[in-house]
Design a protein around this motif. Structure first.
Motif, PDB file in Angstrom:
ATOM      1  N   ARG A  51       0.822  -1.217   0.000  1.00  0.00           N
ATOM      2  CA  ARG A  51       0.000   0.000   0.000  1.00  0.00           C
ATOM      3  C   ARG A  51       0.854   1.264   0.000  1.00  0.00           C
ATOM      4  O   ARG A  51       0.509   2.255  -0.636  1.00  0.00           O
ATOM      5  N   ASN A  52       1.980   1.218   0.717  1.00  0.00           N
ATOM      6  CA  ASN A  52       2.807   2.416   0.868  1.00  0.00           C
ATOM      7  C   ASN A  52       4.023   2.435  -0.041  1.00  0.00           C
ATOM      8  O   ASN A  52       4.876   3.309   0.088  1.00  0.00           O
ATOM      9  N   LYS A  53       4.095   1.440  -0.959  1.00  0.00           N
ATOM     10  CA  LYS A  53       5.202   1.350  -1.917  1.00  0.00           C
ATOM     11  C   LYS A  53       6.554   1.376  -1.214  1.00  0.00           C
ATOM     12  O   LYS A  53       7.457   2.132  -1.577  1.00  0.00           O
ATOM     13  N   GLY A  54       6.649   0.537  -0.191  1.00  0.00           N
ATOM     14  CA  GLY A  54       7.851   0.478   0.623  1.00  0.00           C
ATOM     15  C   GLY A  54       7.579   0.990   2.026  1.00  0.00           C
ATOM     16  O   GLY A  54       6.426   1.186   2.421  1.00  0.00           O
ATOM     17  N   VAL A  55       8.654   1.206   2.779  1.00  0.00           N
ATOM     18  CA  VAL A  55       8.497   1.653   4.166  1.00  0.00           C
ATOM     19  C   VAL A  55       9.366   2.869   4.473  1.00  0.00           C
ATOM     20  O   VAL A  55       9.625   3.166   5.638  1.00  0.00           O
ATOM     21  N   ASP A  56       9.790   3.587   3.445  1.00  0.00           N
ATOM     22  CA  ASP A  56      10.694   4.714   3.665  1.00  0.00           C
ATOM     23  C   ASP A  56      10.106   5.753   4.613  1.00  0.00           C
ATOM     24  O   ASP A  56      10.832   6.359   5.405  1.00  0.00           O
ATOM     25  N   ASP A  57       8.800   5.984   4.530  1.00  0.00           N
ATOM     26  CA  ASP A  57       8.162   7.002   5.364  1.00  0.00           C
ATOM     27  C   ASP A  57       7.224   6.403   6.399  1.00  0.00           C
ATOM     28  O   ASP A  57       6.397   7.114   6.977  1.00  0.00           O
ATOM     29  N   VAL A  58       7.322   5.091   6.638  1.00  0.00           N
ATOM     30  CA  VAL A  58       6.385   4.399   7.529  1.00  0.00           C
ATOM     31  C   VAL A  58       6.942   4.327   8.946  1.00  0.00           C
ATOM     32  O   VAL A  58       8.100   3.990   9.164  1.00  0.00           O
ATOM     33  N   ILE A  59       6.076   4.649   9.915  1.00  0.00           N
ATOM     34  CA  ILE A  59       6.384   4.460  11.339  1.00  0.00           C
ATOM     35  C   ILE A  59       5.238   3.670  11.965  1.00  0.00           C
ATOM     36  O   ILE A  59       4.068   4.040  11.823  1.00  0.00           O
ATOM     37  N   LEU A  60       5.571   2.578  12.625  1.00  0.00           N
ATOM     38  CA  LEU A  60       4.585   1.798  13.362  1.00  0.00           C
ATOM     39  C   LEU A  60       4.541   2.287  14.801  1.00  0.00           C
ATOM     40  O   LEU A  60       5.583   2.354  15.461  1.00  0.00           O
ATOM     41  N   LEU A  61       3.363   2.626  15.290  1.00  0.00           N
ATOM     42  CA  LEU A  61       3.199   3.016  16.692  1.00  0.00           C
ATOM     43  C   LEU A  61       2.276   2.010  17.360  1.00  0.00           C
ATOM     44  O   LEU A  61       1.073   1.954  17.077  1.00  0.00           O
ATOM     45  N   GLY A  62       2.854   1.190  18.246  1.00  0.00           N
ATOM     46  CA  GLY A  62       2.064   0.215  18.970  1.00  0.00           C
ATOM     47  C   GLY A  62       1.379   0.837  20.169  1.00  0.00           C
ATOM     48  O   GLY A  62       1.968   1.645  20.888  1.00  0.00           O
ATOM     49  N   ILE A  63       0.108   0.485  20.377  1.00  0.00           N
ATOM     50  CA  ILE A  63      -0.651   0.972  21.520  1.00  0.00           C
ATOM     51  C   ILE A  63      -0.490  -0.032  22.654  1.00  0.00           C
ATOM     52  O   ILE A  63      -0.935  -1.177  22.526  1.00  0.00           O
ATOM     53  N   PRO A  64       0.161   0.359  23.759  1.00  0.00           N
ATOM     54  CA  PRO A  64       0.341  -0.593  24.866  1.00  0.00           C
ATOM     55  C   PRO A  64      -1.012  -1.043  25.411  1.00  0.00           C
ATOM     56  O   PRO A  64      -1.964  -0.268  25.375  1.00  0.00           O
ATOM     57  N   THR A  65      -1.174  -2.280  25.890  1.00  0.00           N
ATOM     58  CA  THR A  65      -0.059  -3.153  26.153  1.00  0.00           C
ATOM     59  C   THR A  65       0.271  -4.041  24.945  1.00  0.00           C
ATOM     60  O   THR A  65       1.416  -4.099  24.482  1.00  0.00           O
ATOM     61  N   ARG A  66      -0.710  -4.758  24.413  1.00  0.00           N
ATOM     62  CA  ARG A  66      -0.396  -5.790  23.426  1.00  0.00           C
ATOM     63  C   ARG A  66      -0.185  -5.259  22.018  1.00  0.00           C
ATOM     64  O   ARG A  66       0.343  -5.978  21.169  1.00  0.00           O
ATOM     65  N   GLY A  67      -0.578  -4.031  21.759  1.00  0.00           N
ATOM     66  CA  GLY A  67      -0.275  -3.464  20.456  1.00  0.00           C
ATOM     67  C   GLY A  67       1.210  -3.236  20.251  1.00  0.00           C
ATOM     68  O   GLY A  67       1.701  -3.243  19.114  1.00  0.00           O
ATOM     69  N   LEU A 190      -0.204 -13.058  23.953  1.00  0.00           N
ATOM     70  CA  LEU A 190       1.042 -12.949  23.204  1.00  0.00           C
ATOM     71  C   LEU A 190       2.197 -13.486  24.031  1.00  0.00           C
ATOM     72  O   LEU A 190       2.239 -13.299  25.249  1.00  0.00           O
ATOM     73  N   ALA A 191       3.145 -14.126  23.361  1.00  0.00           N
ATOM     74  CA  ALA A 191       4.250 -14.778  24.062  1.00  0.00           C
ATOM     75  C   ALA A 191       5.041 -13.802  24.912  1.00  0.00           C
ATOM     76  O   ALA A 191       5.502 -14.151  26.007  1.00  0.00           O
ATOM     77  N   GLU A 192       5.203 -12.557  24.438  1.00  0.00           N
ATOM     78  CA  GLU A 192       6.006 -11.590  25.174  1.00  0.00           C
ATOM     79  C   GLU A 192       5.397 -11.244  26.528  1.00  0.00           C
ATOM     80  O   GLU A 192       6.098 -10.840  27.454  1.00  0.00           O
ATOM     81  N   ILE A 193       4.087 -11.380  26.656  1.00  0.00           N
ATOM     82  CA  ILE A 193       3.388 -10.982  27.882  1.00  0.00           C
ATOM     83  C   ILE A 193       2.772 -12.182  28.588  1.00  0.00           C
ATOM     84  O   ILE A 193       2.838 -12.296  29.817  1.00  0.00           O
ATOM     85  N   ASP A 194       2.179 -13.097  27.806  1.00  0.00           N
ATOM     86  CA  ASP A 194       1.382 -14.189  28.371  1.00  0.00           C
ATOM     87  C   ASP A 194       2.043 -15.555  28.261  1.00  0.00           C
ATOM     88  O   ASP A 194       1.516 -16.533  28.770  1.00  0.00           O
ATOM     89  N   GLY A 195       3.185 -15.627  27.567  1.00  0.00           N
ATOM     90  CA  GLY A 195       3.863 -16.908  27.435  1.00  0.00           C
ATOM     91  C   GLY A 195       3.405 -17.753  26.274  1.00  0.00           C
ATOM     92  O   GLY A 195       3.941 -18.835  26.034  1.00  0.00           O
ATOM     93  N   GLU A 196       2.407 -17.296  25.511  1.00  0.00           N
ATOM     94  CA  GLU A 196       1.922 -18.036  24.351  1.00  0.00           C
ATOM     95  C   GLU A 196       1.210 -17.080  23.416  1.00  0.00           C
ATOM     96  O   GLU A 196       0.790 -15.995  23.819  1.00  0.00           O
ATOM     97  N   ASP A 197       1.088 -17.508  22.152  1.00  0.00           N
ATOM     98  CA  ASP A 197       0.317 -16.758  21.161  1.00  0.00           C
ATOM     99  C   ASP A 197      -1.002 -17.487  20.933  1.00  0.00           C
ATOM    100  O   ASP A 197      -1.019 -18.646  20.478  1.00  0.00           O
TER     101      ASP A 197
END
Length: 206
Positions: A51-67, A190-197
């Protein structure tokens, strides 16, 4: 949708946190297993690139906690596809002070907000969360973004869209559309928080 303090700081991989000793599997009906979660994130990553034709200008912002761990995993996949450093793609966006339910839950923990690189001005910001439900967390996230700068565009990626929107908000990237009853609860593990996905539906006779 989750708020809270992220498991690890900027630029560092999320720490694996094992489940409490003696804890059994989450009750309810499993609708996504670990392999399903992995495939969904890989597909979303490719859709972001296309969709963005690459990731040159892309920033992912995760919403805590599991985002946040989901955003980090997406960043790793984007980095593999586009051959760029993953740490330059991902940040965290706490929305606590922009929520419209603070009067009812005034003791919410304030999480961490950080943005990689030179900020979000002129960038394409992809918000990442675990479950899209009423849309109110995303509305708060849009308000929080306005405190950080003026992106060129804001997109939304969620692992699960369970419906029941209360605001006119739609995800651009969805791992799984999951029709649910309002009485049901969707739990993303999620494994990072709950030990499993795993993604589980609880309630309503399940």
């Amino acid at each position: 949708m989750s708020t809270g303090t992220p498991a690890s700081g900027p630029g560092r991989p999320a720490t694996h946190v094992p489940p409490p000793e003696g804890a059994g599997p989450a009750p309810g009906t499993t609708v996504l297993g670990a392999d399903d979660v992995g495939r969904a994130l890989t597909r979303i990553a490719h859709e972001v690139v296309e969709r963005n034709k690459g990731v040159d200008d892309v920033i992912l912002l995760g919403i805590p906690t599991r985002g946040l761990p989901l955003a980090r995993r997406l960043a790793q996949r984007l980095a593999q596809v586009e051959h760029v450093p993953a740490e330059g793609l991902v940040g965290s966006l706490d929305v606590t002070m922009h929520r419209d339910d603070l009067a009812h839950q005034p003791t919410r923990t304030i999480g961490e907000t950080y943005v990689p690189g030179d900020g979000i001005d002129g960038k394409v910001v992809v918000l990442v969360d675990d479950v899209l439900y009423s849309g109110r967390t995303i509305r708060a996230a849009l308000d929080a973004i306005s405190d950080l700068g003026r992106p060129r565009a804001v997109q939304l990626a969620v692992l699960v869209d369970r419906g029941h929107r209360e605001l006119p908000i739609r995800a651009d990237y969805v791992g799984k559309n999951l029709p649910t009853a309002t009485a049901e609860r969707v739990r993303v593990l999620l494994a990072e928080i709950d030990g499993e996905d795993r993604v589980v539906i609880e309630g309503a006779g399940r």
